[in-house]
Design an enzyme around this catalytic site. Sequence first.
Site, PDB file in Angstrom:
ATOM      1  N   ALA B  48       1.026  -1.196  -0.096  1.00  0.00           N
ATOM      2  CA  ALA B  48      -0.013   0.075   0.095  1.00  0.00           C
ATOM      3  C   ALA B  48       0.870   1.200  -0.211  1.00  0.00           C
ATOM      4  O   ALA B  48       0.501   2.271  -0.754  1.00  0.00           O
ATOM      5  CB  ALA B  48      -0.845   0.001   1.205  1.00  0.00           C
ATOM      6  N   VAL B  51       2.321   2.145  -3.188  1.00  0.00           N
ATOM      7  CA  VAL B  51       1.328   2.853  -4.129  1.00  0.00           C
ATOM      8  C   VAL B  51       1.025   4.216  -3.798  1.00  0.00           C
ATOM      9  O   VAL B  51       1.073   5.071  -4.630  1.00  0.00           O
ATOM     10  CB  VAL B  51      -0.075   2.137  -3.954  1.00  0.00           C
ATOM     11  CG1 VAL B  51      -1.317   2.803  -4.730  1.00  0.00           C
ATOM     12  CG2 VAL B  51       0.037   0.442  -4.610  1.00  0.00           C
ATOM     13  N   HIS B  52       0.878   4.353  -2.444  1.00  0.00           N
ATOM     14  CA  HIS B  52       0.901   5.905  -1.919  1.00  0.00           C
ATOM     15  C   HIS B  52       2.158   6.600  -2.392  1.00  0.00           C
ATOM     16  O   HIS B  52       1.854   7.849  -2.729  1.00  0.00           O
ATOM     17  CB  HIS B  52       0.844   5.839  -0.265  1.00  0.00           C
ATOM     18  CG  HIS B  52       0.479   7.005   0.166  1.00  0.00           C
ATOM     19  ND1 HIS B  52       1.506   7.858   0.977  1.00  0.00           N
ATOM     20  CD2 HIS B  52      -0.637   7.823   0.663  1.00  0.00           C
ATOM     21  CE1 HIS B  52       0.968   8.958   1.364  1.00  0.00           C
ATOM     22  NE2 HIS B  52      -0.370   8.861   1.106  1.00  0.00           N
ATOM     23  N   ALA B  53       3.083   5.802  -2.340  1.00  0.00           N
ATOM     24  CA  ALA B  53       4.595   7.074  -2.802  1.00  0.00           C
ATOM     25  C   ALA B  53       4.749   7.007  -4.373  1.00  0.00           C
ATOM     26  O   ALA B  53       5.135   8.075  -4.490  1.00  0.00           O
ATOM     27  CB  ALA B  53       5.524   6.195  -2.268  1.00  0.00           C
TER      28      ALA B  53
END
Lengths: 233, 233
Positions: B48, B51-53
């Site tokens: 996750a 994906v955020h980064a």
Amino acid sequence: MTDATDDEFEAYADLGATTADAMEIAETSMDRVHELVPQETLADRIRAKSVHATGDSEFQHLVRFTGTDDSEPVRAGARAVSNERPIVTDITMVQAGITGRGHDCPVRKAIGNGAELAAETGMTRTAAAVLELDREGVYDDAIATIGNAPTAALALADCIEQGTRPAVVVATPVGFVKAAESRERIREVCADHGVPAITNVGRRGGSGLAAGLTNELIHVASDARNGDVVLDE
Amino acid sequence: MTDATDDEFEAYADLGATTADAMEIAETSMDRVHELVPQETLADRIRAKSVHATGDSEFQHLVRFTGTDDSEPVRAGARAVSNERPIVTDITMVQAGITGRGHDCPVRKAIGNGAELAAETGMTRTAAAVLELDREGVYDDAIATIGNAPTAALALADCIEQGTRPAVVVATPVGFVKAAESRERIREVCADHGVPAITNVGRRGGSGLAAGLTNELIHVASDARNGDVVLDE
């Protein structure tokens, strides 16, 4: 080990490489990128750098240029570098990614300024920091680089709407909330007010990309100084 | 403005947000990510975060875990954070991206060490820096984070082969030359010698990703301290 000449050494040092192994990697790496990206215009140099920074050949198609032509923001940025104008980043990480070589621009960051404004208003620390620096006139004729914070980009767009005139804006905030929108707003406001800008579309982006694109403006300025590139129309 | 409780505030501060606007962005952003990535295992937290980064939902499929199971490197990293072991990055930019909150680990960078070795041998500055720090025993039981330099990852792999035992390796160098290969070598050597590692496949990666994944180890350690996560099998 390569047996590079001093000139070659200097060229690869521009890519952040200062030893023989690193020069070899930097050389081969840009060779690969140049197989994937045209080398016709100054804008292509930014496209190539975006591919180099992201490791993704498709990223070249996500870069957007706001100006009279695609290369205008690159010329404007390189001129600002030659004029030793400040490079102002949003956060420490982007500041840390700006090369120390090939320019005499002061490099400063917004974050750390405007803490009281953030606490009072609940706005993000970086947005408050942008407004605080803008109050001090820091952004006029500066290279304004935003790699992380969508709200910093939105705050900068507000400042431009109210009369601030950076030499160039480089904005690549990453993420799922407000990042793409903040870059869209930068493009709109910059187009309306004649401020050259380099941004990207989509959710991707980030600090490494912002630093890389800003470093490419520095490299273009170096090439102009050496007579390899002409910045005037 | 949100009307978040103190607890909520603390949770979003973990994401780097310390004001109401930033909390709202961080909250919504992770909500979006959680629509895209499972939340079943500790490894999923790293997926996750990737994906955020990166701002790219597909990146979750590019992350690789070397260990007895996918979550082992996350547990090992969080334990090292709890034990206040050093976080050692390759370059300044990655160091600048490591959060200062929620841990008491010293955060240091390799670059700047081993300059003489680099000059003598022609190896990259970061590779020489890794070898120099390794000579001082810095990497044993440390969180070794490499976000930029393939040669630093290759040097660290050599050190592990020769007996060095980091608590966990986070390696995400980006680029067209040696980046993917350097991560592949980290995976092989770490698997051979029982060192947990978090890496990715492909050309993409970079400093922001490396810092983000390391910060997630810090967040897992915080959650373990609060009893929200159990690190022992």
